[in-house]
Design an enzyme around this catalytic site. Structure first.
Site, mmCIF file in Angstrom:
data_model
loop_
_atom_site.group_PDB
_atom_site.id
_atom_site.type_symbol
_atom_site.label_atom_id
_atom_site.label_comp_id
_atom_site.label_asym_id
_atom_site.label_seq_id
_atom_site.Cartn_x
_atom_site.Cartn_y
_atom_site.Cartn_z
ATOM 1 N N LYS A 124 77.919 29.097 7.158
ATOM 2 C CA LYS A 124 76.706 28.290 7.035
ATOM 3 C C LYS A 124 75.599 29.145 6.443
ATOM 4 C CE LYS A 124 73.519 25.338 9.554
ATOM 5 N NZ LYS A 124 73.171 24.683 10.809
ATOM 6 N N LYS A 170 79.012 25.155 4.185
ATOM 7 C CA LYS A 170 77.799 24.333 4.124
ATOM 8 C C LYS A 170 76.672 25.144 3.538
ATOM 9 C CE LYS A 170 74.518 22.134 7.135
ATOM 10 N NZ LYS A 170 73.872 22.287 8.400
HETATM 11 C C1 PBG Z 1 70.946 22.473 12.356
HETATM 12 C C2 PBG Z 1 71.566 21.742 11.241
HETATM 13 C C3 PBG Z 1 71.043 21.656 9.966
HETATM 14 C C4 PBG Z 1 71.895 20.851 9.255
HETATM 15 C C5 PBG Z 1 72.933 20.476 10.091
HETATM 16 N N1 PBG Z 1 72.727 21.047 11.317
HETATM 17 C C6 PBG Z 1 69.784 22.202 9.412
HETATM 18 C C7 PBG Z 1 69.522 23.622 9.480
HETATM 19 O O1 PBG Z 1 70.392 24.448 9.753
HETATM 20 O O2 PBG Z 1 68.367 23.982 9.258
HETATM 21 C C8 PBG Z 1 71.693 20.499 7.814
HETATM 22 C C9 PBG Z 1 72.244 19.209 7.386
HETATM 23 C C10 PBG Z 1 71.686 18.731 6.097
HETATM 24 O O3 PBG Z 1 70.783 19.326 5.481
HETATM 25 O O4 PBG Z 1 72.180 17.682 5.662
HETATM 26 N N2 PBG Z 1 71.777 23.197 13.158
HETATM 27 ZN ZN ZN Z 2 70.386 24.044 14.757
#
Ligand code: PBG
Ligand code: ZN
Length: 324
Positions: free
Chosen positions: A197, A249
């Site tokens: 991530k 992601k």
């Molecule tokens: C938070 C989380 C995020 C997303 C999914 N879970 C945002 C972040 O990490 O700031 C992003 C999903 C998206 O942008 O569609 N744990």
């Molecule tokens: Zn989070």
């Protein structure tokens, strides 16, 4: 001997639609898609998310009806994100048996038992500071957060979630969750790790969608987008910790990473087409610059081609209704 022009004429297999579809190498269907949804407590009406045209926050009271509608359209799986009105320093609502995480899982499974419910497992929508874990001074405390992740995962599993999807980006989170689930008797509940991530600017619209309280950024726990070796290492660590499936992601700008992990692991691999990727396509289409349906299919097809088995996408319902 390798043949060359004029013997080699790749256009022979592109001459008409039948030939082109016969020789198409990659494809995706509704079986490959997961729809992420936002569910808000204590509201009565759907709330449009301005930075994600077509996406809404669903009132908890209308969640069951929505899940039934998705199932009728052919959606097989959802990922639940809660928009909480009960924020505190640790995000304790997430592990309460009467909290929003548990209620969402219960409502979805009661409405359509065969719908696969993945419970996004994090704290940023339940903490008053907006970080993905316990804040200790200015730092997110990794190991104290692990204890809470275990508690949240068990609560979600007990409420019926099929898959726990930890997105907090804490070291050791998969191991901690697997242990907590097994000790509580949920050895059959799967873990879809947000294993690679990145700290991406493409999450911008999600912050509006989730009503994030965050000031600052998540760079001390999410990955540097410039790191390819580390991206592979992160996913392989989660495999060793017991993840059932891995994830990259965001997706579209990270196809090289999807390919690297596909080659290095035999676990199922997913990719998350995030809010910013959705918004870029939607707003470009609204401006008349691109053909939305074609760009959506091309972007998801490319993610499959790179090596993803599953795709999380906010376009899943549009695709279901348009009949892919
Ligand atoms: C938070 C989380 C995020 C997303 C999914 N879970 C945002 C972040 O990490 O700031 C992003 C999903 C998206 O942008 O569609 N744990
Ligand atoms: Zn989070």
């Amino acid at each position: 001997m390798t043949s060359q022009f004029p013997e080699a004429r790749p256009r022979r297999l592109r001459r008409n639609a039948s030939l082109r579809s016969l020789f198409q190498e990659s494809e995706f269907t509704l079986n490959d898609l997961v729809l992420p949804i936002f569910v808000e407590e204590e509201i009565d009406d759907f709330v449009p998310i301005k930075s994600m045209p077509g996406v809404v926050r669903i009132p908890e009271s209308k969640l069951a009806g929505e899940i039934e509608r998705y199932a009728r359209a052919g959606i097989k799986a959802v990922m639940t994100f809660g928009v909480s009105h009960h924020l505190d320093n640790d995000g304790s609502d997430t592990w309460s048996e009467r909290g929003l995480v548990s209620r969402m899982a219960g409502i979805c499974k009661d409405a359509v038992p065969e719908m696969i419910v993945m419970s996004d497992t994090c704290f940023c929508e339940y903490t008053d500071h907006g970080h993905c874990g316990v804040l200790h001074g200015h730092e997110v405390d990794n190991d104290r957060t692990l204890v809470n992740l275990g508690k949240q995962a068990v609560a979600a599993a007990r409420a019926g979630a099929d898959v726990i999807a930890p997105s907090a980006a804490m070291d050791g989170q998969v191991q901690a969750i697997r242990k907590a689930l097994d000790e509580a008797g949920f050895s059959q509940t799967a873990i879809m790790a947000y294993s690679t991530k990145f700290a991406s600017a493409l999450y911008g619209p999600f912050r509006e969608a989730g009503g994030s309280a965050l000031k600052g950024d998540r760079k001390s726990y999410q990955m540097n987008p410039m790191n390819r070796r580390e991206a592979l290492r992160e996913s392989l660590l989660d495999e060793q910790e017991g993840a059932d499936a891995l994830m990259v992601k965001p997706a579209g700008a990270y196809l090289d990473i999807i390919r690297d992990i596909r080659q290095a692991s035999n676990l199922p691999l997913s990719a998350y087409q995030v809010s910013g990727e959705y918004a870029m396509i939607k707003f470009a289409a609204q401006a008349g610059a691109i053909d939305e349906a074609r760009v959506v299919r091309e972007s998801l097809g490319a993610i499959k081609r790179a090596g993803a088995d599953l795709i999380f996408t906010y376009f899943a319902m549009d695709l279901a209704l348009s009949g892919i």
